[in-house]
Design a protein around this motif. Sequence first.
Motif, PDB file in Angstrom:
ATOM      1  N   LYS A 114      -3.245   0.695  -1.303  1.00  0.00           N
ATOM      2  CA  LYS A 114      -2.566  -0.601  -1.294  1.00  0.00           C
ATOM      3  C   LYS A 114      -3.395  -1.625  -0.521  1.00  0.00           C
ATOM      4  O   LYS A 114      -3.516  -2.777  -0.914  1.00  0.00           O
ATOM      5  CB  LYS A 114      -1.181  -0.466  -0.660  1.00  0.00           C
ATOM      6  CG  LYS A 114      -0.095  -0.202  -1.670  1.00  0.00           C
ATOM      7  CD  LYS A 114       0.106  -1.405  -2.573  1.00  0.00           C
ATOM      8  CE  LYS A 114       0.717  -0.954  -3.890  1.00  0.00           C
ATOM      9  NZ  LYS A 114       0.526  -1.919  -4.978  1.00  0.00           N
ATOM     10  N   ARG A 115      -3.975  -1.183   0.620  1.00  0.00           N
ATOM     11  CA  ARG A 115      -4.816  -2.093   1.400  1.00  0.00           C
ATOM     12  C   ARG A 115      -6.006  -2.548   0.593  1.00  0.00           C
ATOM     13  O   ARG A 115      -6.368  -3.716   0.589  1.00  0.00           O
ATOM     14  CB  ARG A 115      -5.322  -1.393   2.666  1.00  0.00           C
ATOM     15  CG  ARG A 115      -4.331  -1.421   3.780  1.00  0.00           C
ATOM     16  CD  ARG A 115      -5.001  -1.038   5.099  1.00  0.00           C
ATOM     17  NE  ARG A 115      -4.013  -0.372   5.942  1.00  0.00           N
ATOM     18  CZ  ARG A 115      -4.285   0.506   6.878  1.00  0.00           C
ATOM     19  NH1 ARG A 115      -5.539   0.849   7.118  1.00  0.00           N
ATOM     20  NH2 ARG A 115      -3.334   1.055   7.580  1.00  0.00           N
ATOM     21  N   LEU A 116      -6.618  -1.604  -0.108  1.00  0.00           N
ATOM     22  CA  LEU A 116      -7.769  -1.932  -0.956  1.00  0.00           C
ATOM     23  C   LEU A 116      -7.368  -2.947  -2.023  1.00  0.00           C
ATOM     24  O   LEU A 116      -8.063  -3.948  -2.238  1.00  0.00           O
ATOM     25  CB  LEU A 116      -8.309  -0.654  -1.612  1.00  0.00           C
ATOM     26  CG  LEU A 116      -9.414  -0.837  -2.650  1.00  0.00           C
ATOM     27  CD1 LEU A 116     -10.641  -1.511  -2.051  1.00  0.00           C
ATOM     28  CD2 LEU A 116      -9.807   0.498  -3.270  1.00  0.00           C
ATOM     29  N   ALA A 117      -6.223  -2.707  -2.663  1.00  0.00           N
ATOM     30  CA  ALA A 117      -5.756  -3.607  -3.711  1.00  0.00           C
ATOM     31  C   ALA A 117      -5.543  -5.014  -3.137  1.00  0.00           C
ATOM     32  O   ALA A 117      -5.889  -6.025  -3.769  1.00  0.00           O
ATOM     33  CB  ALA A 117      -4.480  -3.072  -4.339  1.00  0.00           C
ATOM     34  N   GLU A 118      -4.973  -5.095  -1.934  1.00  0.00           N
ATOM     35  CA  GLU A 118      -4.722  -6.395  -1.294  1.00  0.00           C
ATOM     36  C   GLU A 118      -6.032  -7.134  -1.016  1.00  0.00           C
ATOM     37  O   GLU A 118      -6.139  -8.335  -1.252  1.00  0.00           O
ATOM     38  CB  GLU A 118      -3.964  -6.187   0.036  1.00  0.00           C
ATOM     39  CG  GLU A 118      -2.478  -5.954  -0.147  1.00  0.00           C
ATOM     40  CD  GLU A 118      -1.828  -5.285   1.061  1.00  0.00           C
ATOM     41  OE1 GLU A 118      -0.705  -4.776   0.915  1.00  0.00           O
ATOM     42  OE2 GLU A 118      -2.468  -5.280   2.141  1.00  0.00           O
ATOM     43  N   ILE A 119      -7.029  -6.386  -0.510  1.00  0.00           N
ATOM     44  CA  ILE A 119      -8.316  -7.002  -0.211  1.00  0.00           C
ATOM     45  C   ILE A 119      -8.975  -7.516  -1.484  1.00  0.00           C
ATOM     46  O   ILE A 119      -9.443  -8.659  -1.548  1.00  0.00           O
ATOM     47  CB  ILE A 119      -9.234  -5.991   0.515  1.00  0.00           C
ATOM     48  CG1 ILE A 119      -8.768  -5.819   1.965  1.00  0.00           C
ATOM     49  CG2 ILE A 119     -10.688  -6.452   0.486  1.00  0.00           C
ATOM     50  CD1 ILE A 119      -9.500  -4.731   2.713  1.00  0.00           C
ATOM     51  N   LEU A 120      -8.981  -6.694  -2.513  1.00  0.00           N
ATOM     52  CA  LEU A 120      -9.617  -7.110  -3.769  1.00  0.00           C
ATOM     53  C   LEU A 120      -8.879  -8.299  -4.382  1.00  0.00           C
ATOM     54  O   LEU A 120      -9.485  -9.227  -4.912  1.00  0.00           O
ATOM     55  CB  LEU A 120      -9.650  -5.941  -4.763  1.00  0.00           C
ATOM     56  CG  LEU A 120     -10.491  -4.732  -4.336  1.00  0.00           C
ATOM     57  CD1 LEU A 120     -10.413  -3.623  -5.373  1.00  0.00           C
ATOM     58  CD2 LEU A 120     -11.966  -5.115  -4.093  1.00  0.00           C
ATOM     59  N   TYR A 121      -7.547  -8.288  -4.257  1.00  0.00           N
ATOM     60  CA  TYR A 121      -6.734  -9.362  -4.811  1.00  0.00           C
ATOM     61  C   TYR A 121      -7.008 -10.672  -4.093  1.00  0.00           C
ATOM     62  O   TYR A 121      -7.120 -11.733  -4.708  1.00  0.00           O
ATOM     63  CB  TYR A 121      -5.252  -9.000  -4.688  1.00  0.00           C
ATOM     64  CG  TYR A 121      -4.314  -9.977  -5.323  1.00  0.00           C
ATOM     65  CD1 TYR A 121      -4.209 -10.078  -6.714  1.00  0.00           C
ATOM     66  CD2 TYR A 121      -3.523 -10.816  -4.544  1.00  0.00           C
ATOM     67  CE1 TYR A 121      -3.332 -10.980  -7.298  1.00  0.00           C
ATOM     68  CE2 TYR A 121      -2.659 -11.723  -5.117  1.00  0.00           C
ATOM     69  CZ  TYR A 121      -2.561 -11.799  -6.505  1.00  0.00           C
ATOM     70  OH  TYR A 121      -1.705 -12.696  -7.067  1.00  0.00           O
TER      71      TYR A 121
END
Lengths: 218, 218
Positions: free
Chosen positions: A208-215
């Motif tokens: 989820k953290r990765l997704a937030e950063i990429l987003y």
Amino acid sequence: MGNNQEIKNVSKATIGRLPAYHRYLKERQAAGEMTISSTAIAEDLHLNAVQVRKDLAVISSVAGKPKLGFEVEDLIEDINKFLGYDNVTDAVLVGAGGLGSALVGYDGFRNYGLNIVAAFDTDPMLIDTVIGGIKVFDAQELSKLVRRLNVLIGIIAVPRGAAQKVADELVEGGVRAIWNFAPVHLSLPTNIAVKNEDMAASLAILSKRLAEILYSEK
Amino acid sequence: MGNNQEIKNVSKATIGRLPAYHRYLKERQAAGEMTISSTAIAEDLHLNAVQVRKDLAVISSVAGKPKLGFEVEDLIEDINKFLGYDNVTDAVLVGAGGLGSALVGYDGFRNYGLNIVAAFDTDPMLIDTVIGGIKVFDAQELSKLVRRLNVLIGIIAVPRGAAQKVADELVEGGVRAIWNFAPVHLSLPTNIAVKNEDMAASLAILSKRLAEILYSEK
């Protein structure tokens, strides 16, 4: 293990940070440093300085002195006492496969007050072998041996289908704390301490953290 | 991995519980159940019913119907979507020793959207071997291969002294999320996601709970 004389109501987050302080202070001590400031600890460990001061106030018997800071040796001794690193507690490991072997070899649990005295498995190929210096016993002997050895902590590293049965047998043998690495919720009496290590939960949080950063970079 | 279209501000605690709901719902589905109530989920997983309802409201596109509850299949699909279990993300593992091998074998990370495509080690005895179906490469190739494979997630299972160097090389190779099993704080750019698994911290928490229980019985 644990400081029985004086159980303070300390947050899980604070307790969770203490081993990192301990490792860090041992390194500073090895490097010849006698005193340290909470600001320096906070900077080196990338923590908030106020948080570090609060954490240390909980465990430390003496307050840091302005300008001089804390005595490194005293702080290490305070953490040792608070986390019970001085009195080593015996534990058994159930499941001597890949994960179990890895746990036995993990960076010296003994330094953290945990002494694995025996391992158990159902696999005839593993029974009577030795992993990381620990003998593997037949899992059929679990309750009996745990009771005879007077062990308080059981580590579960078996496949999830077998975990509840193992937990029941540990409790039957007198274990009072279970460290559960099987991805399953255990039904246990309320007077048994449990800590679950759910790798899928950790992975979900990281993803989820990765997704937030990429987003955020879109 | 992760639902990029719609990043909600969801608590770590909720995200951490979703894999357990997922496992539970798959079991119910395998047992032939079509619908389920949040009360039943809460009871079986020993969670608070209000918490379960809140968690499901976050991820579910449809509300549970009074009396009928949720469609099991819909809920599974919603969690799949939310956690990105549908789109598998590639990862590399650094450190192919005991812990690394155990992680490769851990209960099918692939089901959780993680696909380990390569392992790395510095040990000549391990290089070019295969662990759990994954080939082990020379750690000297790390940055180069990570970039070529376009991998976003790196798993660190090396001794603590080597962890920072490995982390730097992963980032240099383009990795954006690090799952760190080495007991050391990594210095990383803020746009890199990190999840630390600190076994000593977990053990400290378990030990304190045990001490509290034993103390309360005195």
